[in-house]
Design a protein around this motif. Structure first.
Motif, PDB file in Angstrom:
ATOM      1  N   ALA A 104      32.701 -15.897  73.475  1.00  0.00           N
ATOM      2  CA  ALA A 104      31.481 -15.601  72.717  1.00  0.00           C
ATOM      3  C   ALA A 104      30.811 -16.908  72.301  1.00  0.00           C
ATOM      4  N   PHE A 105      29.492 -16.952  72.465  1.00  0.00           N
ATOM      5  CA  PHE A 105      28.708 -18.137  72.095  1.00  0.00           C
ATOM      6  C   PHE A 105      27.673 -17.754  71.040  1.00  0.00           C
ATOM      7  N   ASP A 106      27.465 -18.649  70.064  1.00  0.00           N
ATOM      8  CA  ASP A 106      26.478 -18.374  69.012  1.00  0.00           C
ATOM      9  C   ASP A 106      25.058 -18.415  69.560  1.00  0.00           C
ATOM     10  N   ASN A 107      24.815 -19.335  70.495  1.00  0.00           N
ATOM     11  CA  ASN A 107      23.457 -19.518  71.015  1.00  0.00           C
ATOM     12  C   ASN A 107      23.375 -19.138  72.493  1.00  0.00           C
ATOM     13  N   ARG A 108      22.174 -19.270  73.055  1.00  0.00           N
ATOM     14  CA  ARG A 108      21.945 -18.944  74.459  1.00  0.00           C
ATOM     15  C   ARG A 108      22.844 -19.805  75.345  1.00  0.00           C
ATOM     16  N   VAL A 109      23.354 -19.213  76.421  1.00  0.00           N
ATOM     17  CA  VAL A 109      24.288 -19.921  77.299  1.00  0.00           C
ATOM     18  C   VAL A 109      23.503 -20.586  78.439  1.00  0.00           C
ATOM     19  N   PRO A 110      23.673 -21.901  78.638  1.00  0.00           N
ATOM     20  CA  PRO A 110      22.934 -22.568  79.724  1.00  0.00           C
ATOM     21  C   PRO A 110      23.358 -22.077  81.105  1.00  0.00           C
ATOM     22  N   ARG A 111      22.445 -22.199  82.072  1.00  0.00           N
ATOM     23  CA  ARG A 111      22.707 -21.671  83.417  1.00  0.00           C
ATOM     24  C   ARG A 111      23.906 -22.323  84.092  1.00  0.00           C
ATOM     25  N   TRP A 112      24.113 -23.617  83.827  1.00  0.00           N
ATOM     26  CA  TRP A 112      25.219 -24.312  84.505  1.00  0.00           C
ATOM     27  C   TRP A 112      26.583 -23.708  84.154  1.00  0.00           C
ATOM     28  N   ALA A 113      26.658 -23.046  82.971  1.00  0.00           N
ATOM     29  CA  ALA A 113      27.938 -22.444  82.557  1.00  0.00           C
ATOM     30  C   ALA A 113      28.224 -21.148  83.307  1.00  0.00           C
ATOM     31  N   LEU A 114      27.260 -20.669  84.095  1.00  0.00           N
ATOM     32  CA  LEU A 114      27.438 -19.424  84.840  1.00  0.00           C
ATOM     33  C   LEU A 114      27.659 -19.700  86.319  1.00  0.00           C
ATOM     34  N   LYS A 115      28.056 -20.946  86.624  1.00  0.00           N
ATOM     35  CA  LYS A 115      28.321 -21.315  88.025  1.00  0.00           C
ATOM     36  C   LYS A 115      29.815 -21.279  88.314  1.00  0.00           C
ATOM     37  N   LYS A 116      30.140 -21.605  89.578  1.00  0.00           N
ATOM     38  CA  LYS A 116      31.555 -21.721  89.954  1.00  0.00           C
ATOM     39  C   LYS A 116      32.102 -23.047  89.432  1.00  0.00           C
ATOM     40  N   LYS A 117      33.430 -23.155  89.464  1.00  0.00           N
ATOM     41  CA  LYS A 117      34.131 -24.389  89.080  1.00  0.00           C
ATOM     42  C   LYS A 117      33.829 -24.831  87.651  1.00  0.00           C
ATOM     43  N   VAL A 118      33.777 -23.844  86.748  1.00  0.00           N
ATOM     44  CA  VAL A 118      33.646 -24.151  85.319  1.00  0.00           C
ATOM     45  C   VAL A 118      35.048 -24.385  84.762  1.00  0.00           C
ATOM     46  N   ARG A 119      35.151 -25.281  83.797  1.00  0.00           N
ATOM     47  CA  ARG A 119      36.454 -25.582  83.177  1.00  0.00           C
ATOM     48  C   ARG A 119      36.394 -25.246  81.691  1.00  0.00           C
ATOM     49  N   LEU A 120      37.466 -24.645  81.190  1.00  0.00           N
ATOM     50  CA  LEU A 120      37.588 -24.337  79.765  1.00  0.00           C
ATOM     51  C   LEU A 120      38.754 -25.137  79.187  1.00  0.00           C
ATOM     52  N   ASP A 121      38.529 -25.834  78.066  1.00  0.00           N
ATOM     53  CA  ASP A 121      39.578 -26.609  77.402  1.00  0.00           C
ATOM     54  C   ASP A 121      39.765 -26.133  75.969  1.00  0.00           C
ATOM     55  N   LEU A 122      41.019 -25.990  75.562  1.00  0.00           N
ATOM     56  CA  LEU A 122      41.318 -25.690  74.160  1.00  0.00           C
ATOM     57  C   LEU A 122      40.744 -26.826  73.321  1.00  0.00           C
ATOM     58  N   TYR A 123      40.026 -26.477  72.258  1.00  0.00           N
ATOM     59  CA  TYR A 123      39.233 -27.486  71.546  1.00  0.00           C
ATOM     60  C   TYR A 123      39.571 -27.526  70.066  1.00  0.00           C
ATOM     61  N   ALA A 124      39.518 -28.721  69.498  1.00  0.00           N
ATOM     62  CA  ALA A 124      39.765 -28.872  68.048  1.00  0.00           C
ATOM     63  C   ALA A 124      38.564 -28.346  67.283  1.00  0.00           C
TER      64      ALA A 124
END
Length: 638
Positions: A104-124
Motif C-alpha cells: 500500500a502506498f500513501d500517494n500515486r504510484v509512479p509508472r516505473w514501479a509497475l514494470k518488470k524487474k522491480v526490487r523490494l527491500d525491507l526498510y527502516a
C-alpha cells in the motif's frame, strides 16, 4: 530534567542512525540475491496496480518463482528498479502469498514501479524515531511528571479511598481484581506485573471497561501492532464500548479493520459529500488541461498576480502573446478553484475525524501512533500501556504525555527493548523496570498462570519470580496425551549433547552460530510429533541464533523463530536449540537470562531443551537448570 531529556534525544538519534546505517550498509555491500537469501529483499517482481483501498493505492508485485521472505505484513519496504538507495518510494506490505506480495502506498504510484524487474527491500522506518524525538522536544507536564517519579524528583500520591467495583468478568482471580482496583484508584500511576500466561490482557480489558463505566476517556497502547490487536479483539466482545483503532490500516489485523479510523471515515455520512467534490475536481482538472500551465518557460518571470492582471487588461509581454497570457490566467483560475475544493475536503475530513474520536470511549494505537494529529487535541483521563517492559522510555512517553494517570503492564523479567546501537544501550532501561524497583507498592503481580503444566512452571518460577506464581488447576496436569495419541507423561525433557564432538560453527561472513547436530535432533522430534498426529501449528522451534533458525526452517514447515520472535506467544510443544557447544564454556548472549525465561515459558504441554550441559554449566543459572532436570530424572544423553 533538561539534561536528562537531552540525553534521551541523543540516544534516540544514535539508535536511528544505527538502524539506517545497518540497512544502507547491507544494501550497499550485499547483492540483491544475497539479501533475498537472508529474507530481507525480493527481486525481479512485476507490479500491477489494483486500485484504492481505505484511501491507499494498492500494488501487487508478483513473479512465477516462489517468494520466500522474512518481510511480513505491516513492514515498510523500499521499492526500486536500479540502485535501491537512489529510490525514495516506500510502501507498507498488506498481504503475502506464495508468489505475490501486496504493498500500500500513501500517494500515486509512479509508472516505473509497475514494470518488470522491480526490487523490494525491507526498510527502516524513520517515522517512529521522528515522533519520539518530537515528543521529547515538546514534552508535556504529564510526561515530565512521569520522568520525575523515575528520577526520584517526585513521590507518587497514595491511592484514593477504596471503591466498590462490580466486576464484569466474574472469573477474574484475586490478583487480577486487585490490579484492576489499584489502577482505578491510583492518582498518578500503577504497574501490572504480568508474567507468562497470567491473563494480563484479560485484566487490561476489564480495567478499560471499568474506566469507561466511570465516563473516563481511555487511550490504550502497546509497543507492537500485535499487542494492540490482541486488546481490540477482546474489547469488541463488550458491545457497549465504542472503540477506534488508530494507525496504518494495513498494519492492523484483518478482523479489526472495521474499528480503524480509516474505515470509519470511509463509512461516515459526510464521505458522500467528499465523493461529490472529487467528481467536481475531476471535471475542473479536465477543463484546466485545455489551457496553458504557467511553467517557468511560459511565465518568463511573471508572478501569478502579474499573469491575472495582464490577462484582465488583454495584454501580453516579454514575448508572451495576449492569447497565451489569457490561457495561463484561465489555468490559474481553475487551479484556484481546485485548491479551494481540496481545502474543503480537508475541512470535511477533519470534521469526520473529530466526530469519530469524540464519539469513542476508547482509542487504541501503538505507542508511536499515539503521536498522530487525529488525537493531538483529545483530552484523555487515563493512558494504559501494554508491553511497557519492551518499550523504551522515549517510546512510552508518547502516550503517557497525554493523560494525568497512566497504567503500565508488562514483565521486566522477560525481554527488554531490542537496541542495535552500542551507544544507545541505555535505552534498554525501561520506565516500567525503573518504577517497579523504586515503588514496589505501586505494582501488582498477577500470580496465577493459565498456560502450562505445573512442572514446566516450576523452574522459571523459582529462578525468576521468587516462587510467587502458582498454576491454575485447569492446567496443572495437562499433557500431550490430552490432545493426541502420544504416550508421554513428562512435560519437560533436556537432551544433552555433551558426549558429541564439539559442533558449534560460524558460517562464512556471519557473526551468528549454527549447530548441525542440534538442528537434526530438533527436526527429528518435530517430525516424530507430526507423524504422531500433532498439528504442525501446535509446534514451535526456538533458537537464540538467527543462522540456526534459518538452518532449521529451510527443512521444515513448522514455525521456527528466535526467542524475540516468540515473546508473548505460546505453543503446545516447544523445542529449544541452545546452539552453544564448546570446551571454553562460552555461551555468548545466552547470558541474557531474560532470553532463557522467555524461551522456556512458551510451551503448554511439552518443552524439549537441546544443549551441551558441559558448555552451559559455565553459567550458574543454566547449571541450576541442569541440576533441576537431573533431580527430576528428565535429562537424556545422546
Amino acid at each position: 530534567m533538561k539534561k536528562y531529556i537531552k540525553r534521551l534525544i541523543k540516544l534516540v538519534n544514535f539508535e536511528r542512525e544505527a538502524e539506517i546505517e545497518l540497512m544502507v550498509s547491507e544494501i550497499e555491500h550485499m547483492s540483491g540475491e544475497k539479501r533475498e537469501k537472508l529474507g530481507r529483499a525480493i527481486n525481479k517482481v512485476k507490479g500491477k496496480y489494483l486500485g484504492k483501498e481505505l484511501g491507499l493505492n494498492i500494488v501487487q508485485f508478483g513473479r512465477s518463482k516462489t517468494i520466500d521472505t522474512e518481510i511480513s505484513v505491516g513492514d515498510m519496504v523500499l521499492v526500486s528498479t536500479g540502485n535501491p538507495l537512489r529510490s525514495d518510494l516506500t510502501g507498507t506490505v498488506t498481504e503475502k502469498g506464495a508468489r505475490f506480495i501486496k504493498v500500500a502506498f500513501d500517494n500515486r504510484v509512479p509508472r516505473w514501479a509497475l514494470k518488470k524487474k522491480v526490487r523490494l527491500d525491507l526498510y527502516a522506518n524513520d517515522i517512529t524515531f521522528r515522533r519520539m524525538e518530537d515528543n521529547l522536544k515538546h514534552l508535556s507536564l504529564r510526561g515530565k511528571n512521569a520522568l520525575e517519579y523515575s528520577l526520584n524528583k517526585r513521590d507518587p500520591k497514595a491511592n484514593k479511598d477504596n471503591i466498590y467495583i462490580d466486576y464484569i468478568d466474574k472469573s477474574l482471580n484475586k490478583s487480577q481484581k486487585s490490579a484492576v482496583k489499584n489502577c482505578l484508584t491510583t492518582q498518578n500511576f500503577f504497574l501490572i506485573h504480568g508474567p507468562f500466561g497470567t491473563g494480563k490482557t484479560r485484566t487490561l480489558v476489564e480495567l478499560i471497561s471499568q474506566e469507561v463505566r466511570q465516563n473516563h476517556k481511555v487511550l490504550a497502547t502497546g509497543e507492537s501492532n500485535a499487542a494492540v490487536d490482541n486488546i481490540v479483539e477482546r474489547l469488541v466482545l463488550n458491545e457497549k464500548l465504542k472503540i477506534t483503532r488508530l494507525g496504518h490500516p494495513q498494519r492492523v489485523s484483518k478482523d479489526n479493520i472495521t474499528y480503524t479510523l480509516a474505515y470509519k471515515v470511509e463509512k461516515h455520512s459526510l464521505n458522500d459529500k467528499i465523493k461529490r467534490i472529487h467528481k467536481k475536481i475531476d471535471k475542473l482538472v479536465e477543463k484546466r488541461s485545455g489551457f496553458t500551465k504557467p511553467t517557468p518557460q511560459y511565465r518568463r518571470g511573471f508572478s501569478d498576480h502579474d499573469i491575472l492582471y495582464n490577462a484582465s487588461k488583454g495584454k501580453g509581454g516579454r514575448g508572451i502573446s495576449a492569447e497565451k497570457m489569457k490561457s495561463m490566467a484561465n489555468w490559474l483560475d481553475y487551479n484556484l478553484e481546485i485548491d479551494e475544493m481540496h481545502d474543503e475536503i480537508k475541512r470535511i475530513e477533519n470534521k469526520m475525524i473529530k466526530d469519530i474520536i469524540e464519539d469513542s470511549d476508547v482509542i487504541l494505537s501503538t505507542n508511536s501512533s499515539a503521536a498522530l494529529d487525529s488525537i493531538s487535541q483529545t483530552k484523555f483521563d487515563v493512558v494504559i500501556v501494554d508491553e511497557a517492559s519492551q518499550a523504551t522510555i522515549p517510546s512510552v512517553l508518547i502516550p503517557i504525555a497525554k493523560a494525568r494517570r497512566f497504567i503500565l503492564a508488562g514483565d521486566h523479567k522477560q525481554l527488554p527493548p531490542t537496541i542495535i546501537s552500542n551507544h544507545a544501550q541505555d535505552l534498554q532501561n525501561t520506565l516500567f523496570e525503573s518504577l517497579i524497583e523504586k515503588y514496589p507498592h505501586k505494582s501488582q503481580l498477577l500470580n496465577v498462570q493459565y498456560r502450562m503444566n505445573k512442572s514446566l512452571m516450576e523452574f522459571p518460577n523459582s529462578e525468576f519470580y521468587n516462587n510467587n506464581l502458582k498454576s491454575d488447576t485447569s492446567v496443572n496436569n495437562i499433557t500431550l496425551k490430552d490432545i493426541s495419541n502420544v504416550e508421554d507423561d513428562d512435560a519437560l525433557l533436556f537432551v544433552d549433547t555433551c558426549d558429541v564432538e564439539n559442533h558449534e560453527k560460524h558460517l562464512k561472513d556471519s557473526k551468528s552460530i549454527v549447530n548441525h547436530v542440534e538442528a537434526r535432533i530438533a527436526l527429528k522430534f518435530a517430525n516424530d510429533y507430526v507423524n504422531a498426529g500433532i498439528d504442525e501449528k501446535d509446534i514451535g522451534i526456538i533458537s537464540p541464533y538467527a543462522d540456526q533458525v534459518k538452518l532449521i526452517s529451510e527443512k521444515t514447515d513448522i514455525e521456527v523463530k528466535t526467542v524475540d520472535g516468540f515473546q508473548g506467544r505460546e505453543k503446545e510443544i516447544i523445542i529449544i536449540s541452545t546452539v552453544r557447544s564448546n570446551e571454553y564454556g562460552q555461551i555468548g548472549f545466552l547470558k541474557d537470562l531474560r532470553r532463557l525465561n522467555v524461551a522456556i515459558t512458551r510451551a503448554k504441554r511439552k518443552l524439549i531443551i537441546i544443549g551441551n550441559s558441559d558448555t552451559l554449566k559455565s553459567d550458574p543459572t543454566y547449571e541450576r537448570l541442569i541440576d533441576f532436570v537431573d533431580e527430576k530424572n528428565l535429562r537424556v544423553k545422546i
